[in-house]
Design an enzyme around this catalytic site. Structure first.
Site, PDB file in Angstrom:
ATOM      1  N   GLY A 227       5.702 -12.551  43.034  1.00 14.04           N
ATOM      2  CA  GLY A 227       5.820 -11.221  42.480  1.00 14.04           C
ATOM      3  C   GLY A 227       6.987 -10.476  43.092  1.00 14.04           C
ATOM      4  O   GLY A 227       7.206  -9.312  42.797  1.00 14.04           O
ATOM      5  N   PRO A 269       7.361 -17.819  46.102  1.00 12.57           N
ATOM      6  CA  PRO A 269       8.423 -17.210  45.304  1.00 12.57           C
ATOM      7  C   PRO A 269       9.107 -18.246  44.421  1.00 12.57           C
ATOM      8  O   PRO A 269       9.327 -19.382  44.835  1.00 12.57           O
ATOM      9  CB  PRO A 269       9.397 -16.693  46.369  1.00 12.57           C
ATOM     10  CG  PRO A 269       9.169 -17.575  47.550  1.00 12.57           C
ATOM     11  CD  PRO A 269       7.720 -17.966  47.515  1.00 12.57           C
ATOM     12  N   GLY A 270       9.392 -17.843  43.210  1.00  8.68           N
ATOM     13  CA  GLY A 270      10.210 -18.657  42.317  1.00  8.68           C
ATOM     14  C   GLY A 270      11.530 -17.938  42.137  1.00  8.68           C
ATOM     15  O   GLY A 270      12.537 -18.238  42.765  1.00  8.68           O
ATOM     16  N   ARG A 307      15.047 -16.293  28.052  1.00  5.39           N
ATOM     17  CA  ARG A 307      14.416 -15.073  28.574  1.00  5.39           C
ATOM     18  C   ARG A 307      14.731 -13.800  27.775  1.00  5.39           C
ATOM     19  O   ARG A 307      13.830 -12.994  27.534  1.00  5.39           O
ATOM     20  CB  ARG A 307      14.750 -14.878  30.059  1.00  5.39           C
ATOM     21  CG  ARG A 307      14.203 -15.993  30.953  1.00  5.39           C
ATOM     22  CD  ARG A 307      14.343 -15.697  32.434  1.00  5.39           C
ATOM     23  NE  ARG A 307      13.340 -14.764  32.908  1.00  5.39           N
ATOM     24  CZ  ARG A 307      13.538 -13.482  33.125  1.00  5.39           C
ATOM     25  NH1 ARG A 307      14.730 -12.953  32.939  1.00  5.39           N
ATOM     26  NH2 ARG A 307      12.561 -12.714  33.528  1.00  5.39           N
ATOM     27  N   CYS A 337      20.289 -20.870  14.762  1.00  8.36           N
ATOM     28  CA  CYS A 337      19.917 -20.249  13.501  1.00  8.36           C
ATOM     29  C   CYS A 337      18.533 -19.644  13.618  1.00  8.36           C
ATOM     30  O   CYS A 337      17.519 -20.233  13.216  1.00  8.36           O
ATOM     31  CB  CYS A 337      20.010 -21.263  12.371  1.00  8.36           C
ATOM     32  SG  CYS A 337      21.730 -21.656  12.046  1.00  8.36           S
TER      33      CYS A 337
HETATM   34  C1  PLP Z   1       5.306 -18.798  38.186  1.00 13.58           C
HETATM   35  C2  PLP Z   1       4.500 -18.772  39.410  1.00 13.58           C
HETATM   36  C3  PLP Z   1       5.045 -18.309  40.612  1.00 13.58           C
HETATM   37  C4  PLP Z   1       6.457 -17.774  40.733  1.00 13.58           C
HETATM   38  O1  PLP Z   1       6.661 -16.556  40.112  1.00 13.58           O
HETATM   39  P1  PLP Z   1       8.082 -15.826  40.284  1.00 13.58           P
HETATM   40  O2  PLP Z   1       7.955 -14.580  39.536  1.00 13.58           O
HETATM   41  O3  PLP Z   1       9.122 -16.725  39.732  1.00 13.58           O
HETATM   42  O4  PLP Z   1       8.307 -15.614  41.741  1.00 13.58           O
HETATM   43  C5  PLP Z   1       4.251 -18.368  41.732  1.00 13.58           C
HETATM   44  N1  PLP Z   1       2.983 -18.834  41.688  1.00 13.58           N
HETATM   45  C6  PLP Z   1       2.429 -19.289  40.543  1.00 13.58           C
HETATM   46  C7  PLP Z   1       1.050 -19.797  40.557  1.00 13.58           C
HETATM   47  C8  PLP Z   1       3.157 -19.265  39.378  1.00 13.58           C
HETATM   48  O5  PLP Z   1       2.595 -19.705  38.248  1.00 13.58           O
END
Ligand code: PLP
Length: 406
Positions: A227, A269-270, A307, A337
């Site tokens: 988050g 974190p992603g 996105r 398209c």
């Molecule tokens: C997608 C996801 C994340 C990463 O979310 P970000 O917004 O990219 O930081 C972390 N934990 C779980 C379980 C997720 O599905």
């Protein structure tokens, strides 16, 4: 700080030259930006036992995974396929948290066989797991606190209608299943959504988790998901990691004292790690004046970066071929398209056919969400490390599209 200064990739590399060397469209990632983000997090939480589990669905290129492994992170995976890629990249199975949603129990068994840390997000799966493994294999439980985070309803996962997690209101049922099967619950997990707008939400969730955690005597970690917000444009609110950490670590430390043992604090974190590290470079095919706007049509589309169309997400766009050009207004569109807009009403240095545009924050959920719609080929990927650019995924060819067809 000036917004663009957040993107060292823009300064450290001749991106236009990269498109000449590797073609376009092209995904480019900057390793040191990933490192900057990783270190910011680990430094802020250095007073507790922090484990960063990179949520690799954001970007799964194996060379990026190797780099992140080298930084010391573990992995959060949502499918057995991501786990297999992670293991191939060098992560040991016990460093990998398996957080699937709605998968067959067979897949969970595969994950147990691989030796992953298992995260369960459904009562029925918890029961099956208990019957199958009893106290032999521990598991983590994903809870839904029903506290919604963030303002974008597309990416909230903690609210009442969410399919994710087991409701905190079902905790008595959870405890019945756990106790009657003598299950060992080694972790509690929560992931409320992709945007935590203010740390007070996080702290509320934490308080709730700590209350529940006392009912699970075998915990080794508590995982607060992700988050962490990053800026997509000038003035965007971002998570103040240092402030959050200072409030949060004292809560966590107090909880550990009360619990009687030091637990690990996990985050997943992603986008925080990889979003700002990546750009998508595209070339302008056509400049088209209509009665309402000027379109800049590029050699890419929502098939490569979904996105903007999928989440209505803003991605900043810069004309890197004409940095000192006169500022004009454009609508940047793709070649698919289908409604296919990267950005409306963007003020950019004058765009000419052939110019290269850099689309920022393309590191997270860019290539990993790309597809072959319109039978278009997916871009190549390049990783810049120590100033050197190397190809980490070749561009697709028509043979790749035909290869699986009979
Ligand atoms: C997608 C996801 C994340 C990463 O979310 P970000 O917004 O990219 O930081 C972390 N934990 C779980 C379980 C997720 O599905």
């Amino acid at each position: 700080m000036n917004f663009e200064e957040n993107y060292p990739i823009l300064k450290s590399t001749d991106l236009v030259q990269l498109t000449e060397d590797f073609g376009s469209p092209l995904y480019v990632y900057h390793a040191e930006t990933i490192k900057r983000q990783y270190e910011r997090l680990t430094k802020a939480f250095s007073s507790v036992s922090l484990k960063v589990k990179y949520a690799c669905k954001a970007l799964t290129n194996i060379q990026v995974l190797k780099y992140i492994h080298g930084l010391g992170a573990g992995l959060d995976v949502v499918s057995i396929e991501e786990a297999l890629i992670g293991i191939k990249a060098g992560f040991s199975p016990k460093e990998i948290l398996f957080t699937p949603n709605g998968v067959a129990f067979e897949e969970i068994k595969q994950a147990v066989e691989l030796g992953l840390v298992i995260n369960i997000d459904n009562i029925s799966v918890l029961e099956q797991f208990g019957h199958e493994y009893g106290n032999r294999i521990p598991c983590c439980i994903r809870l839904n606190p029903h506290i919604a985070a963030g303002g974008n309803s597309h990416i909230q996962t903690g609210h009442i209608d969410s399919k994710f997690g087991i409701s905190v209101h079902q905790l008595r049922h959870v405890l019945r299943i756990v106790n009657s099967n003598k299950m060992k619950v080694n972790g509690l997990h929560i992931h409320t959504g992709s945007e935590i707008l203010d740390s007070s939400v996080f702290l509320r969730v934490a308080g709730l988790m700590f209350e529940e955690a006392n009912q699970f005597p075998d915990l080794e970690f508590i995982d607060f998901g992700s988050g962490f917000k990053v800026a997509y444009k000038e003035g965007d609110y971002t998570t103040d990691i240092e402030e959050l950490a200072s409030e949060f670590t004292s809560l966590f430390t107090n909880f550990c004292k009360e619990y009687g043992r030091n637990l690990e604090l996990w985050f997943e974190p992603g986008k925080f790690l990889v979003s700002e590290a990546g750009v998508l470079l595209v070339q302008v095919n056509t400049v088209k004046q209509t009665m309402s706007t000027v379109f800049a049509g590029v050699n890419s589309g929502q098939n490569h970066l979904i996105r903007p169309m999928f989440y209505d997400a803003y991605h900043h766009i810069i004309n890197i071929s004409n940095p000192t050009g006169k500022q004009r207004l454009y609508t940047v569109v793709g070649y698919i398209c289908e409604t296919d807009t990267f950005g409306w009403d963007r003020k950019m240095a004058e765009v000419r056919e052939g110019d290269i545009l850099a689309i920022l924050n393309a590191g997270a959920y860019g290539f990993s969400m790309s597809n072959n719609y319109n039978s278009r080929l997916r871009p190549a990927e390049v990783l810049i490390e120590n100033g050197k650019a190397r190809l980490v995924r070749r561009r697709e060819t028509i043979e790749d599209l035909l290869g699986t067809q009979i």
